[in-house]
Every structure is written in structure tokens, then in C-alpha cells.
Write an enzyme that holds these catalytic residues in place. Structure first.
Site, mmCIF file in Angstrom:
data_model
loop_
_atom_site.group_PDB
_atom_site.id
_atom_site.type_symbol
_atom_site.label_atom_id
_atom_site.label_comp_id
_atom_site.label_asym_id
_atom_site.label_seq_id
_atom_site.Cartn_x
_atom_site.Cartn_y
_atom_site.Cartn_z
ATOM 1 N N HIS A 1 0.914 -1.324 -0.001
ATOM 2 C CA HIS A 1 0.091 -0.112 -0.086
ATOM 3 C C HIS A 1 0.949 1.261 -0.018
ATOM 4 O O HIS A 1 1.816 1.339 1.068
ATOM 5 C CB HIS A 1 -0.828 0.159 1.334
ATOM 6 C CG HIS A 1 -1.780 -1.211 1.333
ATOM 7 N ND1 HIS A 1 -3.004 -1.272 0.872
ATOM 8 C CD2 HIS A 1 -1.694 -2.438 1.746
ATOM 9 C CE1 HIS A 1 -3.729 -2.252 1.212
ATOM 10 N NE2 HIS A 1 -2.792 -3.003 1.491
ATOM 11 N N ARG B 1 -2.962 15.508 1.659
ATOM 12 C CA ARG B 1 -4.185 16.454 1.400
ATOM 13 C C ARG B 1 -4.307 16.947 -0.063
ATOM 14 O O ARG B 1 -5.164 17.635 -0.375
ATOM 15 C CB ARG B 1 -4.012 17.658 2.389
ATOM 16 C CG ARG B 1 -3.932 17.064 3.737
ATOM 17 C CD ARG B 1 -4.601 18.112 4.977
ATOM 18 N NE ARG B 1 -4.222 17.544 6.107
ATOM 19 C CZ ARG B 1 -4.121 18.326 7.354
ATOM 20 N NH1 ARG B 1 -4.032 19.447 7.302
ATOM 21 N NH2 ARG B 1 -3.952 17.543 8.464
ATOM 22 N N ASP C 1 -8.145 0.875 -4.864
ATOM 23 C CA ASP C 1 -8.728 0.325 -3.776
ATOM 24 C C ASP C 1 -9.700 1.002 -3.081
ATOM 25 O O ASP C 1 -9.708 2.174 -2.674
ATOM 26 C CB ASP C 1 -7.415 0.028 -2.993
ATOM 27 C CG ASP C 1 -7.583 -1.047 -1.868
ATOM 28 O OD1 ASP C 1 -8.036 -2.023 -1.998
ATOM 29 O OD2 ASP C 1 -7.800 -0.513 -0.474
ATOM 30 N N HIS D 1 -8.624 -8.203 -0.345
ATOM 31 C CA HIS D 1 -8.108 -8.729 0.904
ATOM 32 C C HIS D 1 -9.240 -9.532 1.471
ATOM 33 O O HIS D 1 -10.375 -9.345 1.691
ATOM 34 C CB HIS D 1 -7.951 -7.628 1.853
ATOM 35 C CG HIS D 1 -6.677 -6.830 1.614
ATOM 36 N ND1 HIS D 1 -6.797 -5.853 0.537
ATOM 37 C CD2 HIS D 1 -5.728 -6.157 2.545
ATOM 38 C CE1 HIS D 1 -5.635 -5.101 0.739
ATOM 39 N NE2 HIS D 1 -4.963 -5.454 1.906
ATOM 40 N N GLU E 1 -7.755 -12.535 5.978
ATOM 41 C CA GLU E 1 -6.632 -11.922 6.817
ATOM 42 C C GLU E 1 -6.946 -12.088 8.299
ATOM 43 O O GLU E 1 -6.233 -12.706 8.897
ATOM 44 C CB GLU E 1 -6.682 -10.467 6.599
ATOM 45 C CG GLU E 1 -5.411 -9.553 7.007
ATOM 46 C CD GLU E 1 -5.355 -8.152 6.693
ATOM 47 O OE1 GLU E 1 -6.207 -7.473 5.836
ATOM 48 O OE2 GLU E 1 -4.473 -7.570 7.272
HETATM 49 ZN ZN LIG Z 1 -2.852 -5.017 2.437
#
Ligand SMILES: [Zn+2]
Length: 344
Positions: free
Chosen positions: A21, A71, A135, A194, A197
Site C-alpha cells: 500500500h 491532502r 482500492d 483482501h 486476513e
Molecule cells: Zn494489504
């Protein structure tokens, strides 16, 4: 956490990074810099302390906290350039990088402007190819997830290769995401999520059967169910495994029903030996004080041989979302790098 030995060797091994990420890769020193841009005084130690999660919920909170300093386009450009430089230092030839577009929408930002700035900044670092995964955040619901899918389709770039969903997998039933993934498939984008997890093996199976997920982020929950492991092996669906992340967020301990867990309990070696397709990744390297190279060192210490590790690195190229031509060229570079290290 101990620094793994012979990290240099694993740094030199050519790699592809498929589960990382961008927002989880912001070093504490960069957090300080970003905070200062927005009038917030913070020390590196304070930033690092905010990164240390006690459990999965706190990890999600830390992730949302650090993105509060992103931002606008200049902030995204800064972290993308630093990220690309870090990939290059670690001999990562190719990375599929997850971008939390869901958070940009939530903060009323312009995702297209942020994306354009970060893509351009990253492209200025030569020698590493980065592509992007748009994502969404699962616990925020299906409508915001669809908004992310729509902007990915609208921008339609060969560098936006996939759509994914992260966050709290227990926050929304899989079936509620069906329409979103049907739309993503109709737009010709790859489908990621995901799952498994902190959730059980059934969530991994649902992700494949209901959503058409082509790779699974984490998926360690399948360790509890042989049939799901066989199902994934038969379908050739890889798990993107991130061991340090699973320890730091408490996900592995939770899967094991214990208060704590160590590397020696991580299922990756077992997955690998039973022929489950797996790749190795860093997830949120700055937040978990790791790197993709360090993940290789850890897994070697977990009992996989150097040759196993070469196969694991090769798998990251085999499961990448690239054309046959690009895969051949990446694999050629990979094999010549492996020979230079005296491994074959
Ligand atoms: Zn991840």
C-alpha cells in the site's frame, strides 16, 4: 523486532512486489515532513509510536491517521517518489501498488488529480515499473466501493491494472460486493480483494466464487481448512502473503485463537510446500518496520531454503498482471540477476 541477517542478499535478489500500500509505505521521517507542510509539529518518534498497532482495529486507525496528512497532489507526489526510490534500492523490478482511492473520496479530494501527480512522480524514477491498484475500503459499504470502481474505469489507463478492496473484511458481507465486481470485470480490470486476513476460509472461497477474485490479499485464514487450500491450488489462485504484517496487526494470533503469535507459527512455509500458489509481500512496510527484502530474509529463517526463496521470487513475476511479452522480459532480468548471485 530483530533485524534479519544477510538482508543484503535478499535486497540483491530481483523481485516483484504485488501487495503493498502506497500509504503504508510512508516512513516516519516523511510523516514529519508532510505534517509540517500542514502546520502540524510532530517528531519521528511520535510518528513511529502512532504506527505501532496493538490489534487490527488500531492498525486501521493508524492507516487512517497517516492518510490525514495526504491532502493534495503534491503530498501524493512526494510519497510516490520516495516509494519508487525504495523499490529501486531493493531491486524490485516491478510493483503493483495499492492506492486507497476510497480514502481520497472520503476526504473530498480529487482522486484523478492525486493519481496523475503520483503517477508522474513515480515515473521519474528509472529502472522500476510501477502500476496501480485502485482500492476501496470495505467497511464503508458498497456504494463508496462502486465510486472507486467507476473512477478507475473513467480514467482508463494501462497503468491502472486492477481494482481491490481492503479494510475490515468483516465489515460487509461478500455478496453485497457482487455488483461492484461485475462492473469491474465488465471494464476489463483485474479483480483483487483482501480476504482471510482476520476472516475465516469461507471469506476466501466467497471472494473467488462470488467476486471472481484473481489473487487474494493475505488469505492466511485458509490454514484452518484443507479443502479451501485444495480449492485454491486447483484453481491456481495465489495468496499474497505478508508475514510481518500478520504478526503486527495481530491477524495471525487471531487466526490461531491465541493472544500472540511468532514467525515460527506462520503458515507460509506450509502453503509453499503443499503447492499452494503464493507470493511474498510487505503490505505496509513503514508501518510494520519491514521491507520486501526483509520479508524474504524472515521467510528464509522460517525454514525455506535459498532455492525455495528463488522460486518464491519467481512466483511474484509469474502471478503479476502483465502481458506475456512483459513477463518474459521481467523473467529474463530475474534469471540473469539470480545467476549473478551464484544461485543457479
Ligand atoms: Zn494489504
Amino acid at each position: 523486532m530483530n533485524k534479519p541477517e544477510n538482508e543484503k542478499f535478499w535486497t540483491a535478489l530481483p523481485k516483484a512486489e504485488l501487495h503493498v500500500h502506497l500509504e503504508g509505505s510512508i516512513a516516519p521521517s516523511t510523516v514529519v515532513e508532510l505534517a509540517a507542510r500542514h502546520g502540524v509539529q510532530l517528531t519521528e518518534a511520535e510518528a513511529a509510536a502512532r504506527y505501532a498497532p496493538g490489534d487490527f482495529a488500531q492498525f486501521i486507525e493508524s492507516f487512517i491517521w497517516v492518510t490525514g496528512f495526504l491532502r493534495g497532489p503534491e503530498d501524493y507526489a512526494l510519497i510516490a517518489r520516495r516509494f519508487a526510490e525504495s523499490m529501486k534500492r531493493q531491486n524490485v523490478l516491478y510493483a503493483e501498488v495499492t492506492l486507497s482511492i476510497g480514502i481520497m473520496f472520503r476526504r473530498n479530494q480529487d482522486p484523478a488529480a492525486n493519481y496523475e501527480a503520483l503517477r508522474e512522480a513515480a515515473a521519474q524514477v528509472p529502472g522500476v515499473r510501477l502500476v496501480w491498484i485502485f482500492d476501496a475500503v470495505r467497511q464503508w459499504g458498497a456504494a463508496p466501493a462502486m465510486e472507486v470502481a467507476r473512477i478507475a474505469a473513467e480514467l482508463r489507463s494501462p497503468d491502472i491494472i486492477a481494482y481491490g478492496i481492503g479494510g475490515d473484511e468483516l465489515g460487509l458481507p461478500t455478496r453485497d460486493l457482487r455488483g461492484v465486481y461485475e462492473f469491474v470485470a465488465s471494464q476489463g480490470m483485474h479483480r483483487l480483494i483482501h480476504a482471510g486476513e482476520i476472516g475465516g476460509p469461507e471469506l476466501v472461497r466467497e471472494a473467488v466464487e462470488m467476486l471472481g477474485a484473481e489473487r487474494i490479499g493475505h488469505g492466511i485464514g485458509v490454514m484452518r481448512d484443507e479443502r479451501t487450500m485444495d480449492f485454491l491450488a486447483a484453481r491456481g489462485i495465489p495468496l499474497e502473503v505478508c508475514p510481518t504484517s500478520n504478526l503486527r496487526t495481530g491477524a495471525l494470533a487471531r487466526q490461531l485463537g491465541k493472544g500472540a503469535a511468532g514467525y515460527e507459527q506462520h503458515p507460509l512455509p506450509e502453503f509453499f510446500r503443499r503447492g499452494l500458489p503464493v507470493t511474498l509481500s510487505s503490505d505496509d512496510p513503514a508501518m510494520f518496520e519491514t521491507s520486501v527484502s526483509q520479508e524474504y530474509a524472515h521467510v528464509h529463517r522460517m525454514g525455506l531454503t535459498k532455492m525455495d526463496m528463488v522460486r518464491l521470487a519467481e512466483a511474484s513475476f509469474q502471478h503479476a498482471f502483465v502481458s506475456d511479452q512483459e513477463r518474459s522480459s521481467l523473467l529474463e532480468k530475474f534469471h540473469s540477476g539470480v545467476s549473478a548471485l551464484g544461485l543457479v
